[in-house]
Design an enzyme around this catalytic site. Structure first.
Site, mmCIF file in Angstrom:
data_model
loop_
_atom_site.group_PDB
_atom_site.id
_atom_site.type_symbol
_atom_site.label_atom_id
_atom_site.label_comp_id
_atom_site.label_asym_id
_atom_site.label_seq_id
_atom_site.Cartn_x
_atom_site.Cartn_y
_atom_site.Cartn_z
ATOM 1 C CG HIS A 57 15.252 33.715 -10.453
ATOM 2 N ND1 HIS A 57 15.483 32.645 -11.286
ATOM 3 C CD2 HIS A 57 14.520 34.586 -11.193
ATOM 4 C CE1 HIS A 57 14.927 32.862 -12.476
ATOM 5 N NE2 HIS A 57 14.325 34.035 -12.439
ATOM 6 C CD GLU A 79 9.793 36.146 -17.319
ATOM 7 O OE1 GLU A 79 10.748 36.859 -16.967
ATOM 8 O OE2 GLU A 79 9.271 35.314 -16.557
ATOM 9 C CG ASP A 86 13.860 35.242 -18.146
ATOM 10 O OD1 ASP A 86 14.743 34.455 -18.521
ATOM 11 O OD2 ASP A 86 13.437 35.291 -16.982
HETATM 12 C C1 3PY Z 1 13.323 39.393 -16.006
HETATM 13 O O1 3PY Z 1 13.833 40.481 -16.311
HETATM 14 O O2 3PY Z 1 13.432 38.357 -16.686
HETATM 15 C C2 3PY Z 1 12.533 39.287 -14.805
HETATM 16 O O3 3PY Z 1 12.030 38.226 -14.503
HETATM 17 C C3 3PY Z 1 12.381 40.523 -13.979
HETATM 18 O O4 3PY Z 1 11.571 40.356 -12.880
HETATM 19 MG MG MG Z 2 12.442 36.606 -15.709
#
Ligand code: 3PY
Ligand code: MG
Length: 264
Positions: A46, A150, A176
């Site tokens: 990101h 995630e 996520d």
């Molecule tokens: C998230 O919290 O989605 C992440 O990718 C943390 O690194």
């Molecule tokens: Mg993430």
């Protein structure tokens, strides 16, 4: 050849704490590498950081005795190969959803016979203070391979994902994961679906002997997660630390506004 003590700690059942580097700054990487974290992850998913800057930062971090890791922009062979060949000691791969995704990570990150990583490059060996031949023969035992869990699809497929040979651990992306469950992004919450998902992944990881990791907002949350048995802990990011401290100063002085400060 230098040894990846973070991978050894995880294998020994110990915890290891690091943070994310989101600034495209060798100066920030140099200073953060002296702060006492076991590892620092160059964040490419990101951020605008280029592969070239990432390579410089891997060398700077490694020279300070801190383990240089990289979160790749996405799960592709090209991303994984380029960061490992330019000196990262490990990868964190976002949005793993299936066994096939996990197998693709191992294929890209491990040399034969475990995977099909291509031979080439100079900086990997330089960062491990060895020659390329030694690196090629030992890299599979030193490179840390962490899969990010995630997404709800990963929770459903967790057993088949975590049984892929060649992975060293998993790492929960709480923001996520909340988002994929239809909840507001957050590092932590009491939301039942989120807590149930974490408990399920923990139980499967424990059964399969795969170390667990998670991203947290601050040191107290890191302590809590370590007490729960999480081993690979990322605390916020250097930008989050900088902005939180800046906002504390401005709010103490009664200036600035209370806009939310991103933790990572
Ligand atoms: C998230 O919290 O989605 C992440 O990718 C943390 O690194
Ligand atoms: Mg993430």
């Amino acid at each position: 050849m230098r040894s990846n003590f973070v991978r050894k700690k995880l294998k020994a059942g110990e915890s290891s704490v690091g943070t994310w580097l989101t600034l495209s700054s060798p100066t920030a990487a140099h200073l953060m590498a002296r702060a006492g974290f076991d590892w620092l992850t160059i964040e490419l998913e990101h951020t605008p950081t280029s592969f070239e800057t990432a390579a410089v930062n891997f060398a700077i971090i490694g020279a300070q005795g801190t383990v240089p890791l990289c979160r790749v922009p996405w799960n592709t062979g090209e991303n994984i190969k380029r960061v490992l060949d330019t000196g990262a000691w490990g990868i964190i791969v976002p949005m793993i959803k299936s066994r096939a995704d996990a197998e693709a990570v191992v294929a890209a990150a491990r040399y034969a016979p475990l995977g099909e990583r291509s031979i080439g490059g100079q900086m990997h060996a330089a960062n491990f203070d060895t020659d390329p031949g030694t690196y090629y023969s030992r890299a599979n035992e030193e490179i840390l391979v962490i899969l990010m869990i995630e997404h709800v699809a990963a929770i459903e497929n967790i057993e088949s994902i975590l049984s892929v040979p060649g992975i060293d651990g998993y790492f929960i992306g709480p923001n996520d994961l909340h988002n994929s469950l239809g909840k507001p992004p957050a590092f932590e919450s009491d939301d039942k679906d989120f807590c149930d998902a974490l408990a399920h992944v923990r139980a499967v990881g424990k059964k399969l002997g795969i170390p667990s990791g998670i991203h947290v907002a601050d040191a107290n949350a890191a302590k809590r997660r370590i007490a729960e048995g999480y081993q690979f802990i990322a605390v916020a990011s250097e930008t989050g630390m900088m902005l939180a401290n800046a906002r504390e100063i401005t709010s103490t002085l009664g200036i600035g506004s209370d806009r939310t400060v991103a933790k990572y």
